[in-house]
Design a protein around this motif. Structure first.
Motif, mmCIF file in Angstrom:
data_model
loop_
_atom_site.group_PDB
_atom_site.id
_atom_site.type_symbol
_atom_site.label_atom_id
_atom_site.label_comp_id
_atom_site.label_asym_id
_atom_site.label_seq_id
_atom_site.Cartn_x
_atom_site.Cartn_y
_atom_site.Cartn_z
ATOM 1 N N TYR A 48 -0.682 8.199 6.324
ATOM 2 C CA TYR A 48 0.143 7.314 5.509
ATOM 3 C C TYR A 48 1.365 6.831 6.299
ATOM 4 O O TYR A 48 1.675 5.640 6.301
ATOM 5 C CB TYR A 48 0.584 8.047 4.237
ATOM 6 C CG TYR A 48 1.478 7.217 3.346
ATOM 7 C CD1 TYR A 48 0.956 6.234 2.533
ATOM 8 C CD2 TYR A 48 2.855 7.423 3.329
ATOM 9 C CE1 TYR A 48 1.763 5.471 1.720
ATOM 10 C CE2 TYR A 48 3.678 6.664 2.523
ATOM 11 C CZ TYR A 48 3.127 5.682 1.724
ATOM 12 O OH TYR A 48 3.942 4.924 0.928
ATOM 13 N N TRP A 52 -0.695 3.570 7.390
ATOM 14 C CA TRP A 52 -0.666 2.802 6.145
ATOM 15 C C TRP A 52 0.662 2.086 5.905
ATOM 16 O O TRP A 52 0.664 0.903 5.559
ATOM 17 C CB TRP A 52 -1.001 3.708 4.964
ATOM 18 C CG TRP A 52 -1.423 2.914 3.771
ATOM 19 C CD1 TRP A 52 -0.715 2.723 2.632
ATOM 20 C CD2 TRP A 52 -2.629 2.166 3.622
ATOM 21 N NE1 TRP A 52 -1.400 1.910 1.780
ATOM 22 C CE2 TRP A 52 -2.588 1.554 2.363
ATOM 23 C CE3 TRP A 52 -3.734 1.944 4.433
ATOM 24 C CZ2 TRP A 52 -3.614 0.743 1.897
ATOM 25 C CZ3 TRP A 52 -4.750 1.144 3.954
ATOM 26 C CH2 TRP A 52 -4.688 0.561 2.710
ATOM 27 N N GLN A 53 1.789 2.772 6.075
ATOM 28 C CA GLN A 53 3.081 2.116 5.856
ATOM 29 C C GLN A 53 3.307 0.938 6.802
ATOM 30 O O GLN A 53 3.709 -0.134 6.335
ATOM 31 C CB GLN A 53 4.226 3.119 5.972
ATOM 32 C CG GLN A 53 4.467 3.881 4.701
ATOM 33 C CD GLN A 53 5.726 4.729 4.782
ATOM 34 O OE1 GLN A 53 6.136 5.149 5.855
ATOM 35 N NE2 GLN A 53 6.324 4.988 3.634
ATOM 36 N N ARG A 55 1.070 -0.901 8.191
ATOM 37 C CA ARG A 55 0.126 -1.938 7.773
ATOM 38 C C ARG A 55 0.664 -2.683 6.555
ATOM 39 O O ARG A 55 0.637 -3.912 6.503
ATOM 40 C CB ARG A 55 -1.225 -1.301 7.452
ATOM 41 C CG ARG A 55 -2.250 -2.309 6.949
ATOM 42 C CD ARG A 55 -3.063 -1.676 5.810
ATOM 43 N NE ARG A 55 -3.880 -2.645 5.158
ATOM 44 C CZ ARG A 55 -3.554 -3.270 4.047
ATOM 45 N NH1 ARG A 55 -2.407 -3.037 3.469
ATOM 46 N NH2 ARG A 55 -4.358 -4.145 3.502
ATOM 47 N N CYS A 56 1.163 -1.947 5.573
ATOM 48 C CA CYS A 56 1.702 -2.578 4.361
ATOM 49 C C CYS A 56 2.912 -3.456 4.695
ATOM 50 O O CYS A 56 3.056 -4.543 4.140
ATOM 51 C CB CYS A 56 2.081 -1.524 3.336
ATOM 52 S SG CYS A 56 0.653 -0.715 2.590
ATOM 53 N N LYS A 57 3.770 -2.971 5.595
ATOM 54 C CA LYS A 57 4.926 -3.769 6.000
ATOM 55 C C LYS A 57 4.487 -5.038 6.714
ATOM 56 O O LYS A 57 5.056 -6.116 6.490
ATOM 57 C CB LYS A 57 5.847 -2.946 6.906
ATOM 58 C CG LYS A 57 6.607 -1.869 6.158
ATOM 59 C CD LYS A 57 7.461 -1.048 7.095
ATOM 60 C CE LYS A 57 8.124 0.088 6.352
ATOM 61 N NZ LYS A 57 8.892 0.963 7.238
ATOM 62 N N VAL A 59 1.613 -6.645 6.328
ATOM 63 C CA VAL A 59 1.014 -7.546 5.333
ATOM 64 C C VAL A 59 2.106 -8.223 4.514
ATOM 65 O O VAL A 59 2.059 -9.434 4.269
ATOM 66 C CB VAL A 59 0.020 -6.788 4.420
ATOM 67 C CG1 VAL A 59 -0.382 -7.622 3.223
ATOM 68 C CG2 VAL A 59 -1.211 -6.369 5.209
ATOM 69 N N ALA A 60 3.112 -7.456 4.091
ATOM 70 C CA ALA A 60 4.210 -8.025 3.316
ATOM 71 C C ALA A 60 4.963 -9.072 4.135
ATOM 72 O O ALA A 60 5.332 -10.132 3.614
ATOM 73 C CB ALA A 60 5.158 -6.923 2.849
#
Length: 80
Positions: A48, A52-53, A55-57, A59-60
């Motif tokens: 995570y 994951w973090q 990746r999420c950043k 994408v955002a």
């Protein structure tokens, strides 16, 4: 994490051979399960944090640069 999920995740994460090796080293099924569960918990946490973090950043940030808003993501795509 509820116990049934931990057991399911351990079964899919560890091969039977690796689990048997761990069990012969520690000489106890309960201790082997505890070690496997702790290892899995650390793996999930690090996955995570490391994968994951970021990746999420990313994408955002990509959505922000393209002007995509959360309400746009909730809309259904048009059928062509």
């Amino acid at each position: 994490m509820p116990i049934p999920y931990v057991h399911l995740m351990i079964k899919s994460f560890f091969s039977k051979e690796k689990y048997k090796e761990l069990k012969t080293i520690v000489k106890s099924k309960r201790i082997a399960l505890t070690i496997a569960a702790l290892f899995l918990k650390v793996f999930v946490s690090e996955f995570y944090n490391i994968i994951w973090q970021p990746r999420c950043k990313a994408v955002a940030e990509c959505e922000h640069t393209k002007g995509i808003k959360k309400q746009d993501l909730r809309k259904r795509p048009l059928a062509h």
